[in-house]
Design a protein around this motif. Structure first.
Motif, PDB file in Angstrom:
ATOM      1  N   SER A  23       1.418   9.477  -6.326  1.00  0.00           N
ATOM      2  CA  SER A  23       1.562  10.926  -6.171  1.00  0.00           C
ATOM      3  C   SER A  23       2.181  11.586  -7.388  1.00  0.00           C
ATOM      4  O   SER A  23       2.045  12.789  -7.582  1.00  0.00           O
ATOM      5  CB  SER A  23       2.396  11.247  -4.923  1.00  0.00           C
ATOM      6  OG  SER A  23       3.744  10.816  -5.093  1.00  0.00           O
ATOM      7  N   HIS A  24       2.883  10.798  -8.221  1.00  0.00           N
ATOM      8  CA  HIS A  24       3.454  11.389  -9.443  1.00  0.00           C
ATOM      9  C   HIS A  24       3.151  10.539 -10.680  1.00  0.00           C
ATOM     10  O   HIS A  24       3.833  10.636 -11.695  1.00  0.00           O
ATOM     11  CB  HIS A  24       4.967  11.601  -9.299  1.00  0.00           C
ATOM     12  CG  HIS A  24       5.729  10.387  -8.863  1.00  0.00           C
ATOM     13  ND1 HIS A  24       6.060   9.368  -9.699  1.00  0.00           N
ATOM     14  CD2 HIS A  24       6.199  10.036  -7.638  1.00  0.00           C
ATOM     15  CE1 HIS A  24       6.727   8.433  -9.028  1.00  0.00           C
ATOM     16  NE2 HIS A  24       6.823   8.806  -7.773  1.00  0.00           N
ATOM     17  N   ALA A  62       0.813  -1.220   0.000  1.00  0.00           N
ATOM     18  CA  ALA A  62       0.000   0.000   0.000  1.00  0.00           C
ATOM     19  C   ALA A  62       0.844   1.266   0.000  1.00  0.00           C
ATOM     20  O   ALA A  62       0.603   2.190  -0.802  1.00  0.00           O
ATOM     21  CB  ALA A  62      -0.945  -0.002   1.199  1.00  0.00           C
ATOM     22  N   ALA A  63       1.815   1.348   0.888  1.00  0.00           N
ATOM     23  CA  ALA A  63       2.611   2.571   0.998  1.00  0.00           C
ATOM     24  C   ALA A  63       3.336   2.885  -0.302  1.00  0.00           C
ATOM     25  O   ALA A  63       3.380   4.035  -0.755  1.00  0.00           O
ATOM     26  CB  ALA A  63       3.605   2.445   2.155  1.00  0.00           C
ATOM     27  N   GLY A  64       3.911   1.856  -0.924  1.00  0.00           N
ATOM     28  CA  GLY A  64       4.619   2.071  -2.174  1.00  0.00           C
ATOM     29  C   GLY A  64       3.713   2.529  -3.296  1.00  0.00           C
ATOM     30  O   GLY A  64       4.062   3.414  -4.082  1.00  0.00           O
ATOM     31  N   LEU A  65       2.525   1.947  -3.367  1.00  0.00           N
ATOM     32  CA  LEU A  65       1.577   2.348  -4.405  1.00  0.00           C
ATOM     33  C   LEU A  65       1.126   3.791  -4.213  1.00  0.00           C
ATOM     34  O   LEU A  65       1.015   4.558  -5.179  1.00  0.00           O
ATOM     35  CB  LEU A  65       0.370   1.417  -4.394  1.00  0.00           C
ATOM     36  CG  LEU A  65       0.560   0.044  -5.035  1.00  0.00           C
ATOM     37  CD1 LEU A  65      -0.689  -0.807  -4.825  1.00  0.00           C
ATOM     38  CD2 LEU A  65       0.864   0.175  -6.520  1.00  0.00           C
ATOM     39  N   LEU A  66       0.861   4.161  -2.972  1.00  0.00           N
ATOM     40  CA  LEU A  66       0.440   5.540  -2.705  1.00  0.00           C
ATOM     41  C   LEU A  66       1.545   6.532  -3.055  1.00  0.00           C
ATOM     42  O   LEU A  66       1.279   7.608  -3.603  1.00  0.00           O
ATOM     43  CB  LEU A  66       0.030   5.686  -1.239  1.00  0.00           C
ATOM     44  CG  LEU A  66      -1.262   4.960  -0.839  1.00  0.00           C
ATOM     45  CD1 LEU A  66      -1.489   5.072   0.653  1.00  0.00           C
ATOM     46  CD2 LEU A  66      -2.460   5.512  -1.603  1.00  0.00           C
ATOM     47  N   ALA A  67       2.772   6.176  -2.761  1.00  0.00           N
ATOM     48  CA  ALA A  67       3.895   7.053  -3.100  1.00  0.00           C
ATOM     49  C   ALA A  67       4.021   7.208  -4.611  1.00  0.00           C
ATOM     50  O   ALA A  67       4.221   8.315  -5.131  1.00  0.00           O
ATOM     51  CB  ALA A  67       5.186   6.500  -2.511  1.00  0.00           C
ATOM     52  N   GLU A  68       3.898   6.112  -5.346  1.00  0.00           N
ATOM     53  CA  GLU A  68       3.986   6.179  -6.802  1.00  0.00           C
ATOM     54  C   GLU A  68       2.820   6.955  -7.404  1.00  0.00           C
ATOM     55  O   GLU A  68       2.977   7.682  -8.378  1.00  0.00           O
ATOM     56  CB  GLU A  68       4.023   4.763  -7.390  1.00  0.00           C
ATOM     57  CG  GLU A  68       5.310   4.021  -7.132  1.00  0.00           C
ATOM     58  CD  GLU A  68       6.503   4.706  -7.774  1.00  0.00           C
ATOM     59  OE1 GLU A  68       6.360   5.264  -8.875  1.00  0.00           O
ATOM     60  OE2 GLU A  68       7.591   4.684  -7.163  1.00  0.00           O
ATOM     61  N   ALA A  72      -2.854   6.882 -10.083  1.00  0.00           N
ATOM     62  CA  ALA A  72      -3.685   7.540  -9.073  1.00  0.00           C
ATOM     63  C   ALA A  72      -5.159   7.429  -9.417  1.00  0.00           C
ATOM     64  O   ALA A  72      -5.999   7.128  -8.556  1.00  0.00           O
ATOM     65  CB  ALA A  72      -3.283   9.009  -8.945  1.00  0.00           C
ATOM     66  N   GLU A  73      -5.488   7.646 -10.694  1.00  0.00           N
ATOM     67  CA  GLU A  73      -6.883   7.551 -11.123  1.00  0.00           C
ATOM     68  C   GLU A  73      -7.402   6.125 -10.982  1.00  0.00           C
ATOM     69  O   GLU A  73      -8.527   5.896 -10.530  1.00  0.00           O
ATOM     70  CB  GLU A  73      -7.008   8.016 -12.573  1.00  0.00           C
ATOM     71  CG  GLU A  73      -8.411   7.902 -13.152  1.00  0.00           C
ATOM     72  CD  GLU A  73      -9.437   8.768 -12.434  1.00  0.00           C
ATOM     73  OE1 GLU A  73     -10.632   8.418 -12.478  1.00  0.00           O
ATOM     74  OE2 GLU A  73      -9.039   9.777 -11.818  1.00  0.00           O
ATOM     75  N   GLY A  74      -6.571   5.159 -11.353  1.00  0.00           N
ATOM     76  CA  GLY A  74      -6.985   3.770 -11.235  1.00  0.00           C
ATOM     77  C   GLY A  74      -7.224   3.355  -9.792  1.00  0.00           C
ATOM     78  O   GLY A  74      -8.200   2.662  -9.489  1.00  0.00           O
ATOM     79  N   LEU A  75      -6.346   3.790  -8.890  1.00  0.00           N
ATOM     80  CA  LEU A  75      -6.514   3.453  -7.480  1.00  0.00           C
ATOM     81  C   LEU A  75      -7.722   4.152  -6.881  1.00  0.00           C
ATOM     82  O   LEU A  75      -8.457   3.581  -6.066  1.00  0.00           O
ATOM     83  CB  LEU A  75      -5.250   3.819  -6.696  1.00  0.00           C
ATOM     84  CG  LEU A  75      -4.005   2.976  -6.996  1.00  0.00           C
ATOM     85  CD1 LEU A  75      -2.811   3.501  -6.219  1.00  0.00           C
ATOM     86  CD2 LEU A  75      -4.248   1.504  -6.663  1.00  0.00           C
TER      87      LEU A  75
END
Length: 204
Positions: A121-122, A113-119, A127-130
């Motif tokens: 952000s840019h 989760a943390a890695g996906l959220l960080a990615e 981001a739209e898919g998540l």
């Protein structure tokens, strides 16, 4: 979905093979996310770990982003239980928090989760898919609970729904994913009480 699958019978032949390949790819994709992170994983590395050719992935998804968001959606959204509708705000909140805790505490999801959220952000596409596959369904469930409480007179009509939704979702997510603190039943009881009180003050 085949006619056999619709009737609940196990797939056979080519359908069974495709299902096994999809399961192998899914397992490999999550393993790659956990081990390498989103930025370093590739369609090639997933195919190699799954023991299939790259074509097997590209027949299912056009890109890494599409693959990851669909698999995440299947893992954490397609299995999302119905929105609580107990007839009372407090018990709705408690059931919702219990559901979220169960999903947030999944060890594999916690690792990625943390890695996906960080990615995200840019990476606008990620981001739209998540948001579409993960965040939006949870916010919709929270909105439904809040609107029900407003209709019953348990919350003020001027409640800020967006702020109220943040209160329902963010504290537990931060607790479990970021600081990895305890989230046992005693904690959920306290959190439920705190959120219920805060919602009454969350008026525009």
């Amino acid at each position: 979905m085949t006619a056999q699958q619709k009737k609940g019978r196990p797939a056979t032949g080519g359908a069974a093979l495709r299902q096994r390949v999809t399961e192998a790819i899914t397992e490999a994709a999550f393993a790659e996310l956990a081990d390498a992170g989103y930025a370093r994983m590739s369609m090639e590395s997933v195919a190699r770990r799954a023991g299939v050719g790259k074509a097997a992935l590209y027949r299912r998804w056009p890109s890494k982003q599409a693959m990851v968001t669909e698999l995440i959606r299947g893992k954490v959204t397609d299995t999302l239980p119905p929105t609580p509708a107990t007839g009372a705000l407090r018990t709705d909140l408690r059931e919702l928090l219990t559901t979220f805790r169960g999903q947030l505490a999944n060890p594999l999801l916690a690792r990625i989760a943390a890695g996906l959220l960080a990615e995200a952000s840019h990476d606008d596409a990620l981001a739209e898919g998540l948001y579409t596959g993960v965040t939006a369904p949870r916010r919709a469930a929270a909105h439904a609970i809040l609107r029900g409480a407003i209709d019953r007179g348990e919350l003020p009509p001027g409640l800020d729904l967006d702020l109220g939704t943040d209160l329902l979702i963010a504290p537990l997510a931060f607790r479990v994913l970021v600081i990895q603190g305890r989230s046992d039943d005693e904690y959920l009881e306290t959190l439920t009480n705190a959120i219920e009180a805060a919602l009454r003050a969350a008026v525009r």
